[in-house]
Design a protein around this motif. Sequence first.
Motif, PDB file in Angstrom:
ATOM      1  N   GLU A  76       4.760  78.054  30.880  1.00 40.55           N
ATOM      2  CA  GLU A  76       4.376  77.052  32.024  1.00 40.55           C
ATOM      3  C   GLU A  76       4.671  77.991  33.071  1.00 40.55           C
ATOM      4  O   GLU A  76       4.711  78.830  34.304  1.00 40.55           O
ATOM      5  N   LEU A  77       5.629  79.111  32.490  1.00 37.85           N
ATOM      6  CA  LEU A  77       6.538  80.026  33.622  1.00 37.85           C
ATOM      7  C   LEU A  77       5.570  81.189  33.642  1.00 37.85           C
ATOM      8  O   LEU A  77       4.319  81.756  33.071  1.00 37.85           O
ATOM      9  N   CYS A 134       9.448  85.117  40.534  1.00 37.23           N
ATOM     10  CA  CYS A 134      10.794  84.604  39.036  1.00 37.23           C
ATOM     11  C   CYS A 134      12.107  84.121  39.614  1.00 37.23           C
ATOM     12  O   CYS A 134      12.441  82.717  38.564  1.00 37.23           O
ATOM     13  N   TYR A 174       8.738  76.228  29.223  1.00 40.51           N
ATOM     14  CA  TYR A 174       8.880  78.411  28.683  1.00 40.51           C
ATOM     15  C   TYR A 174       7.784  78.548  29.769  1.00 40.51           C
ATOM     16  O   TYR A 174       7.082  79.657  29.710  1.00 40.51           O
ATOM     17  N   ALA A 224       9.278  85.638  34.795  1.00 41.63           N
ATOM     18  CA  ALA A 224       9.528  84.825  34.247  1.00 41.63           C
ATOM     19  C   ALA A 224       9.336  85.447  32.699  1.00 41.63           C
ATOM     20  O   ALA A 224      11.017  83.972  32.412  1.00 41.63           O
ATOM     21  N   LYS A 225       9.368  84.686  31.856  1.00 45.29           N
ATOM     22  CA  LYS A 225       9.282  84.988  30.519  1.00 45.29           C
ATOM     23  C   LYS A 225       9.770  85.375  29.887  1.00 45.29           C
ATOM     24  O   LYS A 225      10.558  85.251  28.916  1.00 45.29           O
ATOM     25  N   VAL A 244      11.342  80.437  40.940  1.00 43.44           N
ATOM     26  CA  VAL A 244      10.817  79.612  39.979  1.00 43.44           C
ATOM     27  C   VAL A 244      11.625  79.138  39.103  1.00 43.44           C
ATOM     28  O   VAL A 244      11.995  78.398  39.039  1.00 43.44           O
ATOM     29  N   LEU A 245      12.721  79.980  38.604  1.00 38.06           N
ATOM     30  CA  LEU A 245      13.835  79.562  37.844  1.00 38.06           C
ATOM     31  C   LEU A 245      14.812  78.800  38.684  1.00 38.06           C
ATOM     32  O   LEU A 245      15.232  77.889  38.128  1.00 38.06           O
ATOM     33  N   HIS A 301       5.522  72.179  37.032  1.00 39.53           N
ATOM     34  CA  HIS A 301       6.203  72.744  37.212  1.00 39.53           C
ATOM     35  C   HIS A 301       6.957  72.084  38.736  1.00 39.53           C
ATOM     36  O   HIS A 301       7.797  71.291  39.082  1.00 39.53           O
ATOM     37  N   LEU A 354      13.113  75.465  39.174  1.00 38.16           N
ATOM     38  CA  LEU A 354      13.630  74.129  37.655  1.00 38.16           C
ATOM     39  C   LEU A 354      14.710  74.444  36.682  1.00 38.16           C
ATOM     40  O   LEU A 354      15.118  73.822  35.892  1.00 38.16           O
TER      41      LEU A 354
END
Lengths: 451, 286
Positions: A40-41, A79, A38, A45-46, A82-83, A13, A86
């Motif tokens: 690695e989330l 989350c 995906y 978050a997944k 992070v989302l 990431h 990316l």
Amino acid sequence: MKLRVQLQCKNLHEYLKELSPEILDRLYNHPATCLAVYRELPSLAKNYVMRMLFLDQPLPQAAVALWVKKDSQKDHDECVSVLAGLRLWHSQQLQGGLQGYILNPVFKDNLRTALLGGGRAWADEGSTLGPDRHARDIESLDRYAMERWEIILQFMVGSPSAVSQDLAQLLVQAGLMKSEAGEAPYITSAGFQFLLLDTASQLWYFTLQYLKTAQSRGMDLVEILSFLFQLSFSSLGRDYSVEGMSESLLTFLQHLREFGLVFQRKRKSRRYYPTRLAITLAAGVASSSSSSNLASSPGTGDAGFIVVETNYRIYAYTNSELQIALVALFSEMLYRFPNVVVAQLTRESVQQAIANGITAQQVLLHWTPVLPPTITDQIRLWELERDRLQFTEGVLYNQFLSQADFEVLRDRAQGLGCLVWQDVAHRVMVVTPQGHSEVKRFWKRQRSHTI
Amino acid sequence: MSLMPNNAPCTPVSAQFTLSKCMDAVMVMGNAHMAMARTNKLAVIASHCQGSHFLYPSKSWSGEDGGGNDVSSSGDGKYELLSAANNLIVEEIRNIMSKIEVTGNSTDTLLAGSLAKALCYIHRLTKELEVGQEIKSRILVVKAAEDCALQYMNFMNVIFAAQKQNILIDACVLDSDSGLLQQACDITGGLYMKIPQKVALAQYLLWVFLPDSEQRSQLVLPPPAHVDYRAACFCHRNLIEIGYVCSVCLSIFCNFSPICTTCETAFKIQLPQIVKPKKKKLKQPM
């Protein structure tokens, strides 16, 4: 005091966040990349991504915030960041004027393809080539991979091994080795730390360095990354065809062949076999390793084992040059037999290893998870010993004729902020080199006044 | 995770929702689960009136490593492992549908047996792990058939075994509520949900049943339903609220019987005392 260079191993990431948005969007155009990203989330978050995967309209941000319980609000915020970092989801305004989230459409489509099907095949499965007459089974693939990887590691440690110019240059560029003009490269402290990592992390670090230099070689970063991820999802033991791969991808394949990630019988073979190293490449991206077949110590063809005694002796039952060189890094070799190597842990050897940049933590955890407590404590003490004394440069003032002189000068130095240390009883003081000239001038003036 | 679609062959289905749509939703769920992490494993078991059958992994499949040769490639953008799994599941379902004959009008399925098979599979996988590795398992039952009171005993045994092994049992019920599954979910700590709209099965599966136990503690999920905890008597399998309990083996009966059928202990019940009339001494005439 020497600065210790810590080996920075970025995870996937962090690497992706550094790429520009256009490259990211192009990267997400391949199902393999989307699946790798995906995986690695963080797990929450997944779930978010999975929930939004089949929605075509944006969801209000307030609704998404209600998905978590009140105690997990922090995880929710993490989350979200992070989302967003990316570029997996964007904020979009809904019809009512509220802010909403919607998944990046390229990412969404490709992740859906990876899960449900449709779209282009990832790679030609080699079915057009028919069965391979020289098919390799999994053990020989494993052996091949480990052999090639060990050759690289041995080259780093200094044992003579045949490594291509390209590879040597890559190691130097990665900071793992240094090369003086005209001489063979030798290992740096970062290189030592690299050797002590487990194979998956080593692979990943190496790949990252390679990717950095890829653009300078004229290769397309997106193509290479997509191919790499595709490799990491392939099944062990199957052959794949090189049909439809561009020139730069073919060059990349040859490099992978040298690293041991891929097996190809000849340079011009039309099929290749991914090895276990390639498949664990994605596993090395996260810090938790999954494959249990790769030993945590750097690859060895024959399994050895190590006994650490409470009298600081180490017995290493191994034949591998690499293992022996690693033991020699932080201990003194005493005897060497055909199947055993006897070494002693001494203060000098451990402190030298630490001076080279390997922390006691790495040294201990690398070999065995269970060590006698005496050894672990002693290694820590030796490490702390180095920090016991701190050296500061200064200028010594002593032999003052009277207490009053001493006090005047001391107060002046203190006023200037350059007094390092003083001993009132002996009339001794130490001043920093920078302040020394100022204090000296002041003292000369003082003396000329009094006399 | 073990998925168990549980569908009797003659369950009436509405026009919009067929078995194939249900299997599609189940496969999407399975794919999503396997995509989440490299170490996730999946097993799918079909439960019908004559037995239960492993759809994936099936006996004809040689396993992960080196089994690639006989598996046909997907030919499209799906992740290889997922497409192999999906193809297998479809093939196995076809085999089952062609093999079993529908005799009679039974709407029961052998759910307890399927659950037992799932538990055995999980147990085997746990045994095959390396020392120090752990695997957290859960079972999801997708149920369209009716409850069967005859299986009560076996069912409860399976539930308690799952509880001992810390395996969650989730239930996704399509048609009518099932008291047995409600109890199972309550005891093992899983989720029970009756789907209001069958067409949206995939969405419910992904939203509610996909997160594992760690993530469930963070997410807001449907609250647990009220559970009917009545036991079934051992003689008739009726649900009773008050009954007789054998003090030796704790089996439950609705009527008193002098010998417990499970442990064959004889019981004496105290009958009311019969007072014998005292013989009156006849007075001799003087």
